[in-house]
Design an enzyme around this catalytic site. Structure first.
Site, PDB file in Angstrom:
ATOM      1  N   SER A 136     -76.828   1.519  69.421  1.00  0.00           N
ATOM      2  CA  SER A 136     -75.916   0.388  69.542  1.00  0.00           C
ATOM      3  C   SER A 136     -75.398   0.051  68.148  1.00  0.00           C
ATOM      4  O   SER A 136     -76.183  -0.164  67.230  1.00  0.00           O
ATOM      5  CB  SER A 136     -76.698  -0.785  70.144  1.00  0.00           C
ATOM      6  OG  SER A 136     -75.901  -1.938  70.199  1.00  0.00           O
ATOM      7  N   LYS A 162     -72.791   3.273  71.387  1.00  0.00           N
ATOM      8  CA  LYS A 162     -72.306   2.030  72.021  1.00  0.00           C
ATOM      9  C   LYS A 162     -71.734   1.144  70.932  1.00  0.00           C
ATOM     10  O   LYS A 162     -72.404   0.887  69.923  1.00  0.00           O
ATOM     11  CB  LYS A 162     -73.475   1.354  72.733  1.00  0.00           C
ATOM     12  CG  LYS A 162     -73.329  -0.140  73.008  1.00  0.00           C
ATOM     13  CD  LYS A 162     -74.392  -0.601  73.991  1.00  0.00           C
ATOM     14  CE  LYS A 162     -74.983  -1.947  73.618  1.00  0.00           C
ATOM     15  NZ  LYS A 162     -76.007  -2.397  74.586  1.00  0.00           N
ATOM     16  N   LEU A 163     -70.495   0.702  71.129  1.00  0.00           N
ATOM     17  CA  LEU A 163     -69.865  -0.190  70.158  1.00  0.00           C
ATOM     18  C   LEU A 163     -69.906  -1.617  70.685  1.00  0.00           C
ATOM     19  O   LEU A 163     -69.518  -1.879  71.830  1.00  0.00           O
ATOM     20  CB  LEU A 163     -68.398   0.192  69.946  1.00  0.00           C
ATOM     21  CG  LEU A 163     -68.098   1.614  69.465  1.00  0.00           C
ATOM     22  CD1 LEU A 163     -66.580   1.778  69.296  1.00  0.00           C
ATOM     23  CD2 LEU A 163     -68.826   1.920  68.162  1.00  0.00           C
ATOM     24  N   LYS A 164     -70.346  -2.526  69.857  1.00  0.00           N
ATOM     25  CA  LYS A 164     -70.255  -3.945  70.201  1.00  0.00           C
ATOM     26  C   LYS A 164     -68.794  -4.352  70.029  1.00  0.00           C
ATOM     27  O   LYS A 164     -68.149  -3.969  69.035  1.00  0.00           O
ATOM     28  CB  LYS A 164     -71.140  -4.755  69.258  1.00  0.00           C
ATOM     29  CG  LYS A 164     -72.630  -4.532  69.501  1.00  0.00           C
ATOM     30  CD  LYS A 164     -73.023  -5.151  70.834  1.00  0.00           C
ATOM     31  CE  LYS A 164     -74.528  -5.162  71.010  1.00  0.00           C
ATOM     32  NZ  LYS A 164     -74.900  -5.795  72.297  1.00  0.00           N
ATOM     33  N   ASP A 190     -69.937  -2.867  74.538  1.00  0.00           N
ATOM     34  CA  ASP A 190     -70.708  -4.018  75.027  1.00  0.00           C
ATOM     35  C   ASP A 190     -70.115  -5.297  74.449  1.00  0.00           C
ATOM     36  O   ASP A 190     -70.067  -5.481  73.233  1.00  0.00           O
ATOM     37  CB  ASP A 190     -72.176  -3.884  74.581  1.00  0.00           C
ATOM     38  CG  ASP A 190     -73.063  -5.000  75.130  1.00  0.00           C
ATOM     39  OD1 ASP A 190     -72.569  -5.861  75.896  1.00  0.00           O
ATOM     40  OD2 ASP A 190     -74.272  -5.004  74.798  1.00  0.00           O
ATOM     41  N   ASN A 192     -71.094  -8.548  75.424  1.00  0.00           N
ATOM     42  CA  ASN A 192     -71.998  -9.718  75.441  1.00  0.00           C
ATOM     43  C   ASN A 192     -71.254 -10.995  75.845  1.00  0.00           C
ATOM     44  O   ASN A 192     -71.319 -12.006  75.148  1.00  0.00           O
ATOM     45  CB  ASN A 192     -72.689  -9.913  74.093  1.00  0.00           C
ATOM     46  CG  ASN A 192     -73.741  -8.856  73.812  1.00  0.00           C
ATOM     47  OD1 ASN A 192     -73.542  -8.002  72.956  1.00  0.00           O
ATOM     48  ND2 ASN A 192     -74.853  -8.877  74.529  1.00  0.00           N
ATOM     49  N   GLU A 215     -69.939  -2.961  79.119  1.00  0.00           N
ATOM     50  CA  GLU A 215     -71.122  -3.766  79.422  1.00  0.00           C
ATOM     51  C   GLU A 215     -70.808  -5.258  79.272  1.00  0.00           C
ATOM     52  O   GLU A 215     -70.274  -5.684  78.245  1.00  0.00           O
ATOM     53  CB  GLU A 215     -72.222  -3.335  78.439  1.00  0.00           C
ATOM     54  CG  GLU A 215     -73.570  -3.970  78.653  1.00  0.00           C
ATOM     55  CD  GLU A 215     -74.605  -3.417  77.647  1.00  0.00           C
ATOM     56  OE1 GLU A 215     -74.367  -2.352  77.030  1.00  0.00           O
ATOM     57  OE2 GLU A 215     -75.648  -4.075  77.475  1.00  0.00           O
ATOM     58  N   ASP A 240     -75.479  -6.555  82.116  1.00  0.00           N
ATOM     59  CA  ASP A 240     -76.701  -6.752  81.348  1.00  0.00           C
ATOM     60  C   ASP A 240     -77.159  -8.192  81.626  1.00  0.00           C
ATOM     61  O   ASP A 240     -77.963  -8.439  82.546  1.00  0.00           O
ATOM     62  CB  ASP A 240     -76.385  -6.485  79.858  1.00  0.00           C
ATOM     63  CG  ASP A 240     -77.500  -6.841  78.891  1.00  0.00           C
ATOM     64  OD1 ASP A 240     -78.514  -7.399  79.317  1.00  0.00           O
ATOM     65  OD2 ASP A 240     -77.358  -6.587  77.673  1.00  0.00           O
ATOM     66  N   LYS A 264     -83.286  -4.481  81.142  1.00  0.00           N
ATOM     67  CA  LYS A 264     -84.107  -4.901  79.997  1.00  0.00           C
ATOM     68  C   LYS A 264     -85.292  -5.653  80.572  1.00  0.00           C
ATOM     69  O   LYS A 264     -85.112  -6.728  81.150  1.00  0.00           O
ATOM     70  CB  LYS A 264     -83.331  -5.860  79.101  1.00  0.00           C
ATOM     71  CG  LYS A 264     -82.367  -5.226  78.148  1.00  0.00           C
ATOM     72  CD  LYS A 264     -81.704  -6.281  77.292  1.00  0.00           C
ATOM     73  CE  LYS A 264     -80.508  -5.690  76.582  1.00  0.00           C
ATOM     74  NZ  LYS A 264     -79.591  -6.731  76.098  1.00  0.00           N
ATOM     75  N   GLY A 292     -82.082  -2.709  75.122  1.00  0.00           N
ATOM     76  CA  GLY A 292     -83.034  -3.062  74.070  1.00  0.00           C
ATOM     77  C   GLY A 292     -82.747  -4.423  73.487  1.00  0.00           C
ATOM     78  O   GLY A 292     -81.635  -4.952  73.619  1.00  0.00           O
TER      79      GLY A 292
HETATM   80  O1  SMG Z   1     -82.560  -2.557  70.808  1.00  0.00           O
HETATM   81  O2  SMG Z   1     -81.034  -1.258  70.003  1.00  0.00           O
HETATM   82  C1  SMG Z   1     -81.406  -2.317  70.501  1.00  0.00           C
HETATM   83  C2  SMG Z   1     -80.373  -3.394  70.725  1.00  0.00           C
HETATM   84  C3  SMG Z   1     -79.320  -2.955  71.647  1.00  0.00           C
HETATM   85  O3  SMG Z   1     -77.158  -3.852  71.668  1.00  0.00           O
HETATM   86  C4  SMG Z   1     -78.321  -4.043  71.924  1.00  0.00           C
HETATM   87  N1  SMG Z   1     -78.771  -5.167  72.501  1.00  0.00           N
HETATM   88  O4  SMG Z   1     -76.681  -6.955  74.728  1.00  0.00           O
HETATM   89  O5  SMG Z   1     -77.484  -5.020  74.873  1.00  0.00           O
HETATM   90  C5  SMG Z   1     -77.344  -6.046  74.245  1.00  0.00           C
HETATM   91  C6  SMG Z   1     -77.893  -6.239  72.859  1.00  0.00           C
HETATM   92  C7  SMG Z   1     -78.589  -7.540  72.695  1.00  0.00           C
HETATM   93  C8  SMG Z   1     -79.056  -7.778  71.307  1.00  0.00           C
HETATM   94  S1  SMG Z   1     -79.612  -9.388  71.031  1.00  0.00           S
HETATM   95  C9  SMG Z   1     -79.675  -9.500  69.309  1.00  0.00           C
HETATM   96 MG    MG Z   2     -75.849  -5.770  76.317  1.00  0.00          MG
END
Ligand code: SMG
Ligand code: MG
Length: 369
Positions: A136, A162-164, A190, A192, A215, A240, A264, A292
């Site tokens: 990520s 995966k790109l935020k 993703d 969020n 996502e 998610d 998760k 994760g």
């Molecule tokens: O564990 O590599 C990891 C993080 C992967 O992007 C990740 N998690 O929404 O999926 C998600 C985010 C939540 C992170 S909360 C700081």
């Molecule tokens: Mg996510």
């Protein structure tokens, strides 16, 4: 089994670089571990809550409070009847607080399986001895910086990127990665929850990049909005934050709101609920993958065991421990040709390193029966 004591350990573990999402930027993995002592031995788990209630409504101090005031007393109250399978039914009266419940259920499951000599992967009926690893990639200050990180991860062997994303860091960022690394790299995004129902046309533009999935584009409560979006765009919609239980998963599938599920364990209240979501998804031909929360080895080990189950057909965020951490808190998880080995020892299969815990712990508190 009988619960004798619980230690709650708060750790601040530095990250190699800041991890920025649409809701926060973090330099430190601030995390709580649950360490249980039972008459059959000890067990460990990592709580998925963040420092602030930004990913979900839970946060450290709140999770620790609910463990101390409500969850741990209930588990002491089970006396000799304590099993991992008894935790969720015992706590069923308690609304929400899934990350707090997950930490206790998982540490008890670890103790139970260690005492029986069974690995978590065996307990789940997992079928893989290693799982492919995705990474990520956070939001960056510039496209150049993003391309530098993505190139580095590809070189290390990560098999999926995966790109935020967030408004203002979406189309151009994805286009830059496609232009630089080609149409063949497995790529997903993703958000969020950063978009609204007014953004459907913008999200539709991402269709041209042939992404594996998008996502959680919309608010976690907007399940119907995701169904409308899934109908409007070609990119598969993955949920998610919205999927907090097997019941919600079943409903979201029936509504057409979800085409792929990120599981998760911390978000859904534990591994036993995660297995139920896996089963609902498999029964409906919906692929799942393991997400994760930047876990240290304690959380990562258990996620790898889950990701080894047969329905986990999509590459997860089960990156190597070196993705985030300079110093490992357990034996390290290493990327080998794009894969990470699933632990085989009893329970979660790894142990915390006492000197390293001492180095990063900011508080340790015992709760006794
Ligand atoms: O564990 O590599 C990891 C993080 C992967 O992007 C990740 N998690 O929404 O999926 C998600 C985010 C939540 C992170 S909360 C700081
Ligand atoms: Mg996510």
């Amino acid at each position: 089994m009988k619960l004798e004591a619980v230690e709650l350990i708060r750790l601040n573990v530095p990250l190699k670089s800041a991890f920025r999402t649409s809701f926060s930027s973090v330099n430190l993995h601030q995390v709580v571990w649950a360490h249980v002592i039972t008459d059959q031995g000890e067990g460990w788990a990592e709580c998925g809550a963040n420092e602030r209630p930004d990913y979900s409504s839970e946060y450290h101090t709140g999770a620790m409070a609910v463990m101390k005031e409500f969850i741990i007393p209930e588990l002491f109250g089970l006396g000799n009847e304590l099993t991992a399978e008894a935790v969720a039914p015992t706590l069923e009266w308690m609304k929400g607080h899934r990350m707090a419940k997950h930490a206790l259920e998982t540490s008890i499951l670890d103790a139970q399986l260690r005492s029986q000599g069974i690995s978590l992967a065996e307990y789940f009926g997992a079928t893989k001895s290693k799982v492919p690893s995705g990474v990520s990639v956070g939001i960056m200050d510039s496209i150049d910086e993003l391309l530098g990180y993505v190139g580095g991860y590809l070189k290390q062997g990560y098999v999926r990127i995966k790109l935020k994303i967030e408004p203002g860091w979406d189309y151009e960022a994805v286009k830059a990665v496609r232009d630089a690394f080609g149409d063949d790299i497995p790529l997903q995004v993703d958000a969020n929850t950063a978009y609204t129902r007014d953004d459907f046309d913008l999200l539709k533009r991402l269709d041209e990049f042939n992404l594996l999935l998008i996502e959680q584009p919309l608010n976690e409560e907007d399940v119907l909005g995701h169904a409308k979006l899934a109908n409007y765009i070609d990119t598969p919609v993955c949920l998610d934050e919205s999927i907090v239980s097997a019941d919600i998963a079943r409903d979201a599938i029936e509504l057409g709101a979800v085409e792929i599920i990120n599981i998760k364990p911390s978000r859904v209240g534990g591994y036993l609920e995660s297995v139920k979501i896996h089963d609902v998804a498999v029964a409906n031909s919906i692929p799942v993958w393991c997400g994760g929360m930047l876990e240290t080895g304690i959380g990562r080990a258990a996620n790898l065991a889950l990701a080894a189950m047969p329905g986990f057909t999509v590459v997860g965020d089960t990156s190597a421990s070196s993705r985030y951490f300079e110093t490992d808190l357990t034996e390290p998880f290493v990327l080998k040709d794009g894969y990470i080995d699933v632990p085989t020892k009893p329970g979660i299969g790894v142990d915390p390193i006492p000197e390293i815990i001492e180095r990063f712990a900011v508080s340790r508190e015992w709760i006794r029966a």
